[in-house]
Design a protein around this motif. Sequence first.
Motif, short mmCIF file in Angstrom:
data_model
loop_
_atom_site.label_atom_id
_atom_site.label_comp_id
_atom_site.label_asym_id
_atom_site.label_seq_id
_atom_site.Cartn_x
_atom_site.Cartn_y
_atom_site.Cartn_z
N SER A 220 44.80 33.35 38.28
CA SER A 220 43.98 34.51 37.91
C SER A 220 43.94 34.63 36.39
CB SER A 220 44.54 35.79 38.51
OG SER A 220 44.57 35.71 39.91
N PRO A 221 42.78 34.96 35.82
CA PRO A 221 42.71 35.10 34.35
C PRO A 221 43.56 36.25 33.87
CG PRO A 221 40.68 35.84 35.39
CD PRO A 221 41.50 35.20 36.47
N LYS A 222 44.11 36.09 32.69
CA LYS A 222 44.92 37.15 32.07
C LYS A 222 43.99 38.28 31.60
CE LYS A 222 48.60 34.87 32.77
NZ LYS A 222 47.93 33.89 33.64
N PRO A 223 44.51 39.49 31.55
CA PRO A 223 43.66 40.63 31.17
C PRO A 223 43.16 40.52 29.74
CG PRO A 223 45.98 41.27 31.27
CD PRO A 223 45.89 39.89 31.84
N GLY A 224 42.03 41.16 29.50
CA GLY A 224 41.44 41.15 28.17
C GLY A 224 40.55 39.95 27.97
N ARG A 225 39.59 40.09 27.08
CA ARG A 225 38.67 38.99 26.75
C ARG A 225 38.27 39.15 25.30
NH1 ARG A 225 33.24 37.26 29.59
NH2 ARG A 225 33.60 35.06 29.98
N LEU A 226 38.36 38.09 24.53
CA LEU A 226 38.12 38.18 23.09
C LEU A 226 36.63 38.31 22.83
CD1 LEU A 226 39.50 38.20 20.37
CD2 LEU A 226 39.32 35.71 20.30
#
Length: 372
Positions: A220-226
């Motif tokens: 699962s992707p880690k929280p937050g997105r740059l």
Amino acid sequence: MIPDNPTPQDVKTALLDVILKPFNEFPLVGSSDWSALLCSIFTAVQRPILPTAPGFVFSATTAGSGKTTAARAVGAICGGSDPHIWPHLPGEGSDETRKRLVTALLAGVDVILWDNVRGVFGNPSLDAFLTSATFTDRILGQSVQVSLPNRALFLATGNNFIAQSDTSRRLIVCHMDPGVEFAYKRRFDLDPVTHCQHHRQAIVRAVLLVLRAYRQSGASPKPGRLASFEHWDDMIRQPVAWLAEQYEWLTDPMDAIDASQAVDPEKEAHAALLLALHHVYGAKVFTSKDVMKAYKRYVRDRDIDLEYSADLRGGQACRDLGECLEDLAPGKISSRTIGRIFSFREGRIVDGRRLKPLPHTREKRWEVVLAE
């Protein structure tokens, strides 16, 4: 060949024996720095297919630590050759930076290595360059405007590097500390730049193996997105964050970005301003003219020893506020200047506080409030 289903051992071998082999002797400080380095290597491989990518900075505590060598080695992975170095020009403004960046893209370079940065780094042209898939400008000496595809990897080096506020979120910093006084006397058992040139295909293959393993893991992707680098976040940051779950000497690359934001000079100045305003006015509403009166008191009493002042607390609060205003707006301070300082920072949350304007007032009034 890259195996169809890489095993954990395949990933470990690719990571430790191939990807990081030319970088093992660099004195990186901590887990966020190893993650920053790994992101720079992965980005060097994937840059041609990424619409945008953050820049990478190699910062050291002292000269001769190997920061430029590390940047050259990463650049060699991207372009296949030792990248051309663009020396930083102290005092260079946004227009000069834009012209140099356009010149680099016109020359078709794969890597821009901005070397030996001094002072606080960044300007609007660099900010636009790092977040643009195409870069548009007028050719020097002509009335012709060009739009150039931007797939260049941006690298920079500097001692105790600090980026300005808007630029800091666009750069990921890798810190080095050799822990010796004369770092330039150290010798590498392996020449990192030559090694990356001669073994580039093996390094690229190893990076692609790790990226394949990540995609097949179903993690699962880690929280937050740059922001502004969403594709980069998916293709580079998330695989490195996945590796960080398996190797304790790595961490989520977002930590390195957060660390850069923490030393943002603009953020520090903004936080100091909010705290000073809170100390002077508390929960009271104030105007630019009110703050100007406090500033005049600071100017009048700046040479007074506050220890013997009848109003020690109030005098110190005005002094802190006056010093903040002068830091944020060098030159003549006026009510209009103070209004611009407030308007530019309106609503931004720093250290749990923000500057809030009161609506529907003829003379703009402000208050410092806790963020909800």
